[in-house]
Structures are given as C-alpha cells and as structure tokens.
Motif scaffolding. Structure first.
Motif, mmCIF file in Angstrom:
data_model
loop_
_atom_site.group_PDB
_atom_site.id
_atom_site.type_symbol
_atom_site.label_atom_id
_atom_site.label_comp_id
_atom_site.label_asym_id
_atom_site.label_seq_id
_atom_site.Cartn_x
_atom_site.Cartn_y
_atom_site.Cartn_z
ATOM 1 N N LYS A 138 38.495 48.767 38.964
ATOM 2 C CA LYS A 138 37.538 48.245 37.919
ATOM 3 C C LYS A 138 38.122 47.844 36.813
ATOM 4 O O LYS A 138 37.290 46.954 36.047
ATOM 5 C CB LYS A 138 36.464 49.498 37.430
ATOM 6 N N LEU A 139 39.188 48.185 36.123
ATOM 7 C CA LEU A 139 39.611 47.602 35.046
ATOM 8 C C LEU A 139 40.822 46.485 34.970
ATOM 9 O O LEU A 139 41.440 46.041 34.203
ATOM 10 C CB LEU A 139 40.526 48.962 34.305
ATOM 11 N N THR A 140 40.824 46.013 36.430
ATOM 12 C CA THR A 140 41.738 44.737 36.316
ATOM 13 C C THR A 140 40.846 43.561 36.362
ATOM 14 O O THR A 140 39.765 43.476 37.332
ATOM 15 C CB THR A 140 42.518 45.028 37.733
ATOM 16 N N LYS A 141 41.190 42.705 35.569
ATOM 17 C CA LYS A 141 40.443 41.408 35.347
ATOM 18 C C LYS A 141 41.131 40.510 36.095
ATOM 19 O O LYS A 141 42.265 39.968 35.729
ATOM 20 C CB LYS A 141 40.043 40.840 34.140
ATOM 21 N N ARG A 179 31.776 44.225 30.235
ATOM 22 C CA ARG A 179 31.346 44.823 31.277
ATOM 23 C C ARG A 179 30.170 45.707 30.817
ATOM 24 O O ARG A 179 30.279 46.401 29.843
ATOM 25 C CB ARG A 179 32.369 45.846 31.906
ATOM 26 N N THR A 195 38.829 53.410 38.991
ATOM 27 C CA THR A 195 39.058 53.214 37.740
ATOM 28 C C THR A 195 40.059 52.217 37.792
ATOM 29 O O THR A 195 40.122 51.309 36.905
ATOM 30 C CB THR A 195 39.569 54.376 36.762
ATOM 31 N N LYS A 196 41.148 52.292 38.437
ATOM 32 C CA LYS A 196 42.289 51.218 38.311
ATOM 33 C C LYS A 196 41.680 49.960 38.811
ATOM 34 O O LYS A 196 41.702 48.896 38.208
ATOM 35 C CB LYS A 196 43.495 51.579 39.091
ATOM 36 N N ARG A 206 35.959 44.636 39.247
ATOM 37 C CA ARG A 206 34.995 45.581 38.422
ATOM 38 C C ARG A 206 33.875 45.999 38.861
ATOM 39 O O ARG A 206 33.234 45.049 39.394
ATOM 40 C CB ARG A 206 35.053 44.920 36.860
ATOM 41 N N SER A 221 46.159 48.394 35.828
ATOM 42 C CA SER A 221 45.033 49.336 35.095
ATOM 43 C C SER A 221 44.858 48.581 33.800
ATOM 44 O O SER A 221 45.802 48.467 32.914
ATOM 45 C CB SER A 221 45.404 50.695 34.989
ATOM 46 N N ASN A 222 43.635 48.080 33.728
ATOM 47 C CA ASN A 222 43.310 47.626 32.278
ATOM 48 C C ASN A 222 43.914 46.241 32.056
ATOM 49 O O ASN A 222 44.297 45.852 30.949
ATOM 50 C CB ASN A 222 43.309 48.559 31.082
ATOM 51 N N LYS A 223 44.515 45.844 33.056
ATOM 52 C CA LYS A 223 45.448 44.527 32.784
ATOM 53 C C LYS A 223 44.492 42.874 33.289
ATOM 54 O O LYS A 223 43.632 43.271 33.882
ATOM 55 C CB LYS A 223 46.616 44.418 33.744
ATOM 56 N N GLU A 224 45.100 42.088 32.634
ATOM 57 C CA GLU A 224 44.454 40.915 33.058
ATOM 58 C C GLU A 224 45.333 39.859 33.657
ATOM 59 O O GLU A 224 46.449 39.721 33.324
ATOM 60 C CB GLU A 224 43.856 39.955 31.782
#
Length: 211
Positions: free
Chosen positions: A25-28, A207, A22-23, A197, A143-146
């Motif tokens: 996948k959510l990093t762009k 996504r 999950t971590k 991701r 996580s969930n960061k750009e």
C-alpha cells in the motif's frame, strides 16, 4: 498446547499478511512516457489506472511522433483526467492517478528529483546485463517509497536520452524489443510487482484511509 500452537501460527500468518499489505500500500509508482499514436495513450492510461499506478507523466521525446502542441496541453489534460477518473470508477480502483505534462526530458528529470527509485526501460542488454538493476529493485525495501519508471514511445528512447537519464541517477532496466506498447508498459508497471495502494478513490496526493 496444540490449540495454543495453532493460535500462535494463525497470529504469525496474520502478521505476515499485514506486513505485506502495508508494504504494497505504501509504494507509489509513477509512469513517464511520451504520447503514443492514435488512441494508444488513452488505452494505456486506462490500464495503468486499473493496475493502481499513482501518477502518469507525459513528455515529448526525440522519437515520439504524437507530440503535444503547447496550445493543446490544457484540453489534452482535461480529456486524460476524465479518462483515468472513469477507469478508476469502472474498475472500482482505489486511486485516480494524477496526470502531468512536461515539455522535455530535461523537465522530466527536474520533476523526478523527489523519487526514491528512478528507472528507465531500454532495449540494449549490454547496458544492463541480466537485468540486474530490476532484480536489485525488486529485492529492495519499497515500503513508503516512490518509484518513477520512464519508457519510450513506439520508436523508443535514443541513446543520448538514455545517457542523459543515467547521468541523472536513473537505472537502466531491460525492455525486450519484442514487447509492444502499451501492453508492455502496463505489465512492467503492475503494482503487484512493484507495489500499489489501498483506500477509497481519491486524487493521488493523499490517500483516503477507510474507517
């Protein structure tokens, strides 16, 4: 009791694996770099696509020789978009990076406002002893960061450009002079290190979750 313990251990492993996935996948990751000479930039785009980068930004810097003329921007973008689409399909990658062109470093900084982490690769170790900024980034919660990573062309970035970036909240990361583009860029931006991701091939804005 042994069976219960084994089942609990298996659940723990599965939960840990799911958390890591999950971590990741959510990093762009966005890579910003000036156009390179000859076909090097196209090769770099292919490799970054294969690695799962979300966005690639091209910008003109002081030292890059292969500057994009304004009347050629649209045709270049069309070609670059075709290259990353084909690279994603051939490598069965889950994402087609968005390709963006900005004319100057000032425009790049404006583009980067939304990012959670901003980094610039620079050769002078005295600016960032022991590469502590990179170590801090890799140990932070992504996580969930750009993340946006800025690189120079074959001639590198000038000190003035790096100063301008750091004044605008970019952290300096050490890039050894012995590293040769584009391989060094692709290696540094490998999403296995910084994140990536999953999902089907889509444009990077949203996504496409399978199932």
């Amino acid at each position: 009791e042994h069976s219960t313990h084994k089942h609990t251990h298996k659940q723990h492993i599965h939960a840990t694996y799911t958390h890591i996935q999950t971590k990741i996948k959510l990093t762009k990751i966005t890579v910003a770099i000036p156009p390179l000479k000859n076909d090097k930039i196209e090769y770099l785009m292919q490799k970054l696509t294969e690695l799962g980068v979300s966005n690639i930004v091209l910008f003109n810097s002081e030292r890059n020789v292969a500057k994009v003329k304004k009347d050629k921007v649209d045709s270049k973008l069309n070609r670059w978009n075709k290259i990353v689409k084909e690279a994603a399909e051939q490598s069965k990658r889950n994402i087609i990076p968005d390709i963006t062109y900005v004319d100057s470093l000032k425009d790049l900084i404006a583009f980067s406002e939304k990012f959670d982490h901003k980094v610039v690769a620079y050769e002078k170790e005295s600016v960032n002893e022991e590469n502590i900024n990179l170590k801090n980034l890799l140990h932070s919660d992504l996580s969930n960061k750009e993340v946006i990573a800025v690189f120079g062309s074959e001639g590198g970035l000038s000190e003035q450009e790096v100063d301008f970036l750091t004044e605008n909240k970019f952290d300096v990361h050490l890039k050894k002079k012995s590293n040769i583009l584009p391989g060094a860029v692709a290696h540094t931006c490998n999403p296995r290190t910084l994140g990536g991701r999953g999902g089907r091939i889509t444009r990077s804005g949203d996504r496409d979750h399978p199932g």
